[in-house]
Design a protein around this motif. Structure first.
Motif, PDB file in Angstrom:
ATOM      1  N   PRO A   1      -5.603   4.523   4.198  1.00 19.03           N
ATOM      2  CA  PRO A   1      -6.641   5.806   4.815  1.00 19.03           C
ATOM      3  C   PRO A   1      -5.789   7.016   3.693  1.00 19.03           C
ATOM      4  CG  PRO A   1      -5.358   4.233   6.232  1.00 19.03           C
ATOM      5  CD  PRO A   1      -5.248   3.237   5.640  1.00 19.03           C
ATOM      6  N   ALA A   2      -4.660   6.857   4.297  1.00 18.82           N
ATOM      7  CA  ALA A   2      -3.741   7.625   3.760  1.00 18.82           C
ATOM      8  C   ALA A   2      -3.445   8.294   1.787  1.00 18.82           C
ATOM      9  CB  ALA A   2      -2.357   7.884   4.612  1.00 18.82           C
ATOM     10  N   ARG A   3      -3.770   7.312   1.173  1.00 17.09           N
ATOM     11  CA  ARG A   3      -4.129   7.698   0.286  1.00 17.09           C
ATOM     12  C   ARG A   3      -4.180   8.688  -1.287  1.00 17.09           C
ATOM     13  NH1 ARG A   3      -1.718   2.652  -3.432  1.00 17.09           N
ATOM     14  NH2 ARG A   3      -1.402   3.469  -5.722  1.00 17.09           N
ATOM     15  N   TYR A   4      -5.630   8.670  -0.689  1.00 21.34           N
ATOM     16  CA  TYR A   4      -6.653   9.758  -1.073  1.00 21.34           C
ATOM     17  C   TYR A   4      -7.168  11.195  -0.662  1.00 21.34           C
ATOM     18  CZ  TYR A   4      -6.782   6.452  -5.099  1.00 21.34           C
ATOM     19  OH  TYR A   4      -6.764   4.971  -6.170  1.00 21.34           O
ATOM     20  N   ASP A   5      -6.872  11.848  -1.288  1.00 19.31           N
ATOM     21  CA  ASP A   5      -7.694  12.493  -0.827  1.00 19.31           C
ATOM     22  C   ASP A   5      -9.236  12.502  -1.341  1.00 19.31           C
ATOM     23  OD1 ASP A   5      -6.923  14.914   0.593  1.00 19.31           O
ATOM     24  OD2 ASP A   5      -5.329  15.910  -0.932  1.00 19.31           O
TER      25      ASP A   5
ATOM     26  N   HIS B   1     -10.206  -2.497  -3.590  1.00 22.49           N
ATOM     27  CA  HIS B   1      -8.681  -3.154  -3.451  1.00 22.49           C
ATOM     28  C   HIS B   1      -7.833  -2.627  -4.692  1.00 22.49           C
ATOM     29  CE1 HIS B   1      -6.066  -6.302  -3.655  1.00 22.49           C
ATOM     30  NE2 HIS B   1      -6.214  -6.600  -5.099  1.00 22.49           N
ATOM     31  N   HIS B   2      -8.674  -2.456  -5.901  1.00 17.61           N
ATOM     32  CA  HIS B   2      -7.889  -1.562  -7.154  1.00 17.61           C
ATOM     33  C   HIS B   2      -7.427  -0.457  -6.249  1.00 17.61           C
ATOM     34  CE1 HIS B   2      -7.776  -5.845  -9.282  1.00 17.61           C
ATOM     35  NE2 HIS B   2      -9.043  -5.448  -8.151  1.00 17.61           N
TER      36      HIS B   2
ATOM     37  N   TRP C   1       0.662  -1.056   0.067  1.00 22.28           N
ATOM     38  CA  TRP C   1       0.197  -0.131   0.115  1.00 22.28           C
ATOM     39  C   TRP C   1       0.768   1.167  -0.356  1.00 22.28           C
ATOM     40  CZ3 TRP C   1      -4.464  -2.097  -0.952  1.00 22.28           C
ATOM     41  CH2 TRP C   1      -4.360  -3.116  -0.989  1.00 22.28           C
ATOM     42  N   SER C   2       0.139   2.860  -0.472  1.00 19.32           N
ATOM     43  CA  SER C   2       1.482   3.178  -0.571  1.00 19.32           C
ATOM     44  C   SER C   2       1.037   4.564   1.011  1.00 19.32           C
ATOM     45  CB  SER C   2       0.617   4.300  -2.080  1.00 19.32           C
ATOM     46  OG  SER C   2       0.327   5.621  -1.502  1.00 19.32           O
ATOM     47  N   HIS C   3       2.142   5.279   0.644  1.00 19.56           N
ATOM     48  CA  HIS C   3       2.394   5.669   1.927  1.00 19.56           C
ATOM     49  C   HIS C   3       2.608   7.173   1.297  1.00 19.56           C
ATOM     50  CE1 HIS C   3       0.904   2.600   4.693  1.00 19.56           C
ATOM     51  NE2 HIS C   3       1.859   1.838   4.324  1.00 19.56           N
ATOM     52  N   SER C   4       2.766   7.550   0.793  1.00 22.58           N
ATOM     53  CA  SER C   4       3.230   8.811  -0.199  1.00 22.58           C
ATOM     54  C   SER C   4       2.035   9.851   0.709  1.00 22.58           C
ATOM     55  CB  SER C   4       2.362   8.863  -1.567  1.00 22.58           C
ATOM     56  OG  SER C   4       2.098  10.587  -1.991  1.00 22.58           O
TER      57      SER C   4
ATOM     58  N   LEU D   1     -11.796   1.310   1.100  1.00 22.36           N
ATOM     59  CA  LEU D   1     -10.398   1.760   1.293  1.00 22.36           C
ATOM     60  C   LEU D   1     -10.354   2.082   1.875  1.00 22.36           C
ATOM     61  CD1 LEU D   1      -8.794   2.262  -1.437  1.00 22.36           C
ATOM     62  CD2 LEU D   1     -10.364   4.357  -2.014  1.00 22.36           C
ATOM     63  N   LEU D   2     -10.451   2.905   2.916  1.00 22.66           N
ATOM     64  CA  LEU D   2      -9.765   3.756   4.081  1.00 22.66           C
ATOM     65  C   LEU D   2      -9.431   2.726   5.133  1.00 22.66           C
ATOM     66  CD1 LEU D   2     -13.040   6.267   5.885  1.00 22.66           C
ATOM     67  CD2 LEU D   2     -10.384   7.030   4.051  1.00 22.66           C
ATOM     68  N   LYS D   3      -9.893   1.608   5.250  1.00 20.50           N
ATOM     69  CA  LYS D   3      -9.513   0.281   5.963  1.00 20.50           C
ATOM     70  C   LYS D   3      -7.861  -0.214   5.039  1.00 20.50           C
ATOM     71  CE  LYS D   3     -13.578  -2.568   6.839  1.00 20.50           C
ATOM     72  NZ  LYS D   3     -14.005  -3.101   6.627  1.00 20.50           N
ATOM     73  N   LEU D   4      -7.894  -0.398   3.589  1.00 21.47           N
ATOM     74  CA  LEU D   4      -6.527  -0.576   2.951  1.00 21.47           C
ATOM     75  C   LEU D   4      -5.757   1.020   3.333  1.00 21.47           C
ATOM     76  CD1 LEU D   4      -8.117  -2.310  -0.095  1.00 21.47           C
ATOM     77  CD2 LEU D   4      -6.827  -3.144   1.764  1.00 21.47           C
TER      78      LEU D   4
END
Ligand SMILES: Cc1cc2nc3c(=O)[nH]c(=O)nc-3n(C[C@H](O)[C@H](O)[C@H](O)COP(=O)(O)OP(=O)(O)OC[C@H]3O[C@@H](n4cnc5c(N)ncnc54)[C@H](O)[C@@H]3O)c2cc1C
Length: 819
Positions: free
Chosen positions: A34-38, A308-309, A4-7, A29-32
């Motif tokens: 949470p920091a990936r998207y605004d 997931h995707h 998972w991304s932690h960018s 998605l937040l479970k997978l």
């Protein structure tokens, strides 16, 4: 696996549709990651995310709008989600990767999720635009209906499917006179076959709904406001409110305008992406391999896959499973999944007890269940569905499967509570796709002790709520002896009262009818359901012997007279054979009956009786008559009561025998036959510790020894094998009878309906049982006296009456025996 991304730089996700599927995807998605998207969410409705399924309950007055909210405003804020509620997206620009909203906002995205749901089908019928006409899709529609019901009288619901019927019932509950107009001859024809549809119509008619089937709506009448409805065949009815609930179609307009591939729905691949790889879609708006969706269970799977995707995964793919349907009208139990009718090379097995309002159908193909329809008693729904979903080969049990899990597997608890035999991946909550192991794991890992905690952590029963009793039972089973009062199971979904509360209330408040119990405990349904009616009937029989009159309609199907129907439509008759013995005279009568009525099979049962199989329905009264004349009585082979007392030959014939086990067995059987118990009750007496009568798997067993009798209780030889626990040692036959009756009485006064002695003993503990039956002499004698008193009103042999009244009078009646 993927990482998972932690960018630090977040991508932008825009979600169109603040409904059930869209927000479930966000949740996943937040479970997978949470920091990936605004995340920005646009919702056409001016509300936070709510449980659309529960609109039916809001309309029926069972829940408030607040109670069906899924995510609060704070939740959006806490998760840094920008919500534009009440602002629909009106355009997507896939090239520029942005969306434009109704209010003029233009928001850019890296990924877009379409979750626009469906819109109700409204046919081109004149008058449907008049004030007073609405659909049944959202809070606004429910508000319209509630407002109309407050001041107006007559409603017409167009559509006799799931939504139409739930709307009709809700309006009826709010005091309106309701007519349902349905195009087809039977109701819910997509989920129920014709007999089940007819039963449903009969029961809803009894509850005050009116039906015009085969009814094609031609015009909605009125000038300024709706005043009525006219059908194509000339039938006409007055109406102040018309609800159109004839179906839905996926909301695809935005996607189509954006140039995405659409068909009936937005075309998605197995990873839930549309033809634009930056745009995903979930929910009722999608079409996956030609299939569209109208229930939430598959949408939760879609949400998982899309999340997931969106989180960077590339392995999880969507593969739709068969879905099961339930109707959310309290007290009307309907379950259906898969195929309704058999095609070529397929078999149908049907059990139809129209008089009692119970119906079951299984459709089998090549030894596998491909369809199930249940009406009335749906307690086996989860079990059938599990076989269907997994494609289990059921050839070995197909002949008796229609009678349900407990009948099929030879005993034990009903399907709903048979957790030890339930596969780990068996679905408990169909709406949210939560399986047994997920719930058990959450309970143990997170130390959950209350139903609400389980619901919050797993989402099991958080949607339509029909599996709540099952979730509670699983919680209780998982906690075992740590069972808290809070986790004690409710009687059924009609009430939040536990079995114990109801039993105590019946005694302390002097409640003497089922109606009074339901009123006292605020039952949600006027008439109860297939689960609570038999339970209340038993509790009342037990509390008020001689006063409460047994209600034969409140019986499980196995117990009612049709239960001995066999798979080929013929019947079985099983005479009682006291202690497993018979006489030449009885054998001659049985042989003569078998010969006269061309009875296909005479079989020795596991309980030491001769069973007659393959009797034609029209011959039943004569067969009962002949047997009754010869003094043979019913073996109550399907009763929740005493079944058999198995014996060995004992002292009289066996060189190892220490006591006369056969005659003791007969005495026990004469003492206890016809008694009601929470579940079936089996006994055995073995003449010596070699134990030929298999005492150690009985509810009450007597092992004869030189010094007297060892008494054992709580055994079970069914699915959940359990050896008996030793109760005590006694020295006389009279003691055996007293201890047996006292044990049976305390069990029936304190166990929950459908709880066998094995789980009851485990739940309350052997120390407790001993303290009541052994240590407390006065208490034991009092229980024995209560037992003897109750036996004055025990079930009679129903055959005599049946023989006289014929096959239509198949009812057990209580008998007042000589004092
Ligand atoms: C009364 C009722 C009872 C039901 N009972 C059951 C049941 O017992 N069991 C079961 O499994 N299912 C039941 N369903 C079906 C279930 O509710 C749906 O399958 C589910 O809600 C679909 O989820 P969704 O997210 O695809 O659509 P929705 O929940 O409808 O969400 C879609 C949202 O997108 C919004 N939207 C649409 N276009 C735009 C746009 N351009 N911009 C912004 N927002 C937009 C809509 O306003 C809506 O809020 C029931 C439905 C109803 C109406």
């Amino acid at each position: 696996m993927f990482e998972w991304s932690h960018s630090a730089v977040r991508e932008k996700l825009v979600v169109v549709g603040n409904g059930m599927a869209g927000m479930r995807t966000v949740d996943e998605l937040l479970k997978l990651d949470p920091a990936r998207y605004d995340i920005t969410v646009f919702g056409a409705e001016p509300h936070v995310n709510y449980d659309r399924i529960m609109l039916s309950s809001v309309l029926a007055g069972e829940k408030s709008i607040d109670e069906i909210e899924i995510n609060s405003r704070e939740w959006y804020e806490q998760n840094h989600i920008t919500l534009y509620a009440g602002d629909a997206v009106i355009a997507i620009d896939p090239a520029a990767r942005n969306v434009t909203s109704d209010s003029g906002l233009v928001v850019a995205y890296d990924r877009l999720l379409l979750a626009t749901g469906s819109i109700p089908l409204v046919p081109p019928i004149p008058g449907l635009k008049l004030p007073g006409v609405c659909t049944f899709r959202d809070i606004k529609d429910v508000d319209t209906m509630i407002t109309a019901a407050a001041t107006q009288k007559r409603a017409v619901v167009i559509g006799g499917g799931l939504l139409g019927l739930e709307a009709a019932w809700g309006l009826k509950r709010r005091g309106m006179e309701v007519v349902v107009v349905h195009l087809m001859p039977t109701l819910m024809e997509r989920q129920l076959d014709v007999p089940a549809g007819r039963l449903l119509q009969r029961d809803l008619t009894e509850r005050g709904l009116n039906f015009f089937t085969d009814g094609q709506t031609e015009t909605v009448l009125g000038t300024d406001h709706v005043t009525g409805v006219r059908l194509a065949d000339g039938r006409q009815m007055e109406a102040d409110l018309v609800v159109v609930a004839i179906g839905i179609r996926p909301e695809i307009s935005l996607a189509r305008a954006a140039g995405l591939d659409v068909n009936r729905g937005i075309v998605v691949a197995d990873n839930m992406s549309t033809t634009d790889q930056n745009i995903f879609a979930v929910g009722e708006c999608v079409e996956h391999r030609g299939q569209c969706f109208g229930l939430v269970a598959p949408l939760w799977d879609q949400a998982k896959v899309a999340a997931h995707h969106l989180a960077g995964g590339d392995t999880l793919l969507f593969a739709p499973q068969a879905t099961a349907t339930r109707l959310k009208i309290t007290g009307i139990d309907v379950f259906s999944a898969g195929q309704l009718n058999a095609g070529e090379d397929e078999d149908e097995i049907v059990l139809n007890d129209a008089r009692q309002g119970a119906y079951r159908k299984l459709v089998l193909r090549a030894g596998r269940v491909v369809g199930v329809v249940l009406y009335g008693d749906v307690s086996d729904g989860a079990w059938y569905y599990e076989q269907l979903r997994k494609g289990t080969d059921v050839s070995d049990i197909a002949d008796r499967m229609i009678l349900g899990q407990s009948a099929t597997t030879g005993g034990g608890a009903p399907a709903a509570t048979d957790f030890s035999k339930m596969a780990d991946d068996a679905q408990i909550c169909g709406c949210n796709g939560v399986c047994k192991s997920a719930i058990v794991q959450a309970i143990t890992d997170k130390n959950l002790t209350t139903y609400d905690e389980v619901k919050a952590h797993t989402k099991a029963s958080a949607s339509c709520g029909s599996c709540a009793p099952l979730v509670k039972q699983l919680l209780a089973a998982t906690l075992g002896t740590e069972l808290t009062a809070e986790a004690a199971p409710h009687v059924c979904k009609c009430t939040s009262a536990t079995h114990e509360e109801v039993r105590t209330g019946i005694a302390s408040q002097g409640l003497k009818t089922q109606k009074a119990v339901r009123a006292a405990f605020g039952w949600q349904s006027e008439d109860g359901c297939g689960s609570c009616r038999p339970a209340l009937n038993f509790y009342l029989l037990c509390a008020w012997p001689g006063e409460y009159v047994d209600d034969s309609r409140s019986r499980f199907i196995n117990e009612r007279v049709h239960a001995n129907i066999q798979k080929d439509g013929t019947y079985s008759v099983i005479p009682r054979m006291w202690g497993g013995t018979t006489t030449p005279q009885e054998l001659l009568v049985i042989a003569e009956v078998a010969r006269t009525y061309d009875i296909k099979e005479v079989k020795v049962t596991g309980g030491q009786r001769l069973a007659l199989y393959g009797i034609k329905k029209q011959d039943l009264p004569a067969v009962w008559g002949e047997l009754t004349k010869a003094g043979l009585v019913s073996g109550h082979a399907y009763a929740k009561g005493l079944r058999t007392v198995k014996t060995c030959v004992g002292l009289e014939w066996c060189r190892f025998g220490t006591q006369d086990s056969t005659s003791l067995g007969k005495k026990l059987e004469h003492l206890t036959w016809g008694s009601w118990t929470p579940h079936k009750f089996k006994m055995a007496v073995s003449g010596c510790p070699r134990n030929c009568a298999e005492v150690s798997i009985k509810d009450f067993g007597v092992l004869c020894v030189d010094s007297g009798f060892e008494l054992q209780v709580g055994g079970n030889g069914g699915i959940e094998l359990r050896g008996t626990d030793k109760l005590c040692h006694v020295t006389t036959e009279d003691d055996v009878l007293e201890y047996c009756a006292a044990f049976m009485q305390i069990y029936r006064e304190e166990a929950r309906y459908l709880e066998r002695t094995a789980p009851w003993v485990e739940r309350v503990g052997m120390e407790y049982v001993k303290s009541r039956v052994v240590a407390d002499e006065a208490g034991r004698k009092a229980a024995y006296a209560r037992f003897l008193f109750s036996q004055r009103f025990a079930q009679d042999d129903p055959w005599a009456e049946r023989a006289e009244k014929g096959v239509d009078a198949l009812e057990f009646k209580p008998l007042v025996m000589e004092a």
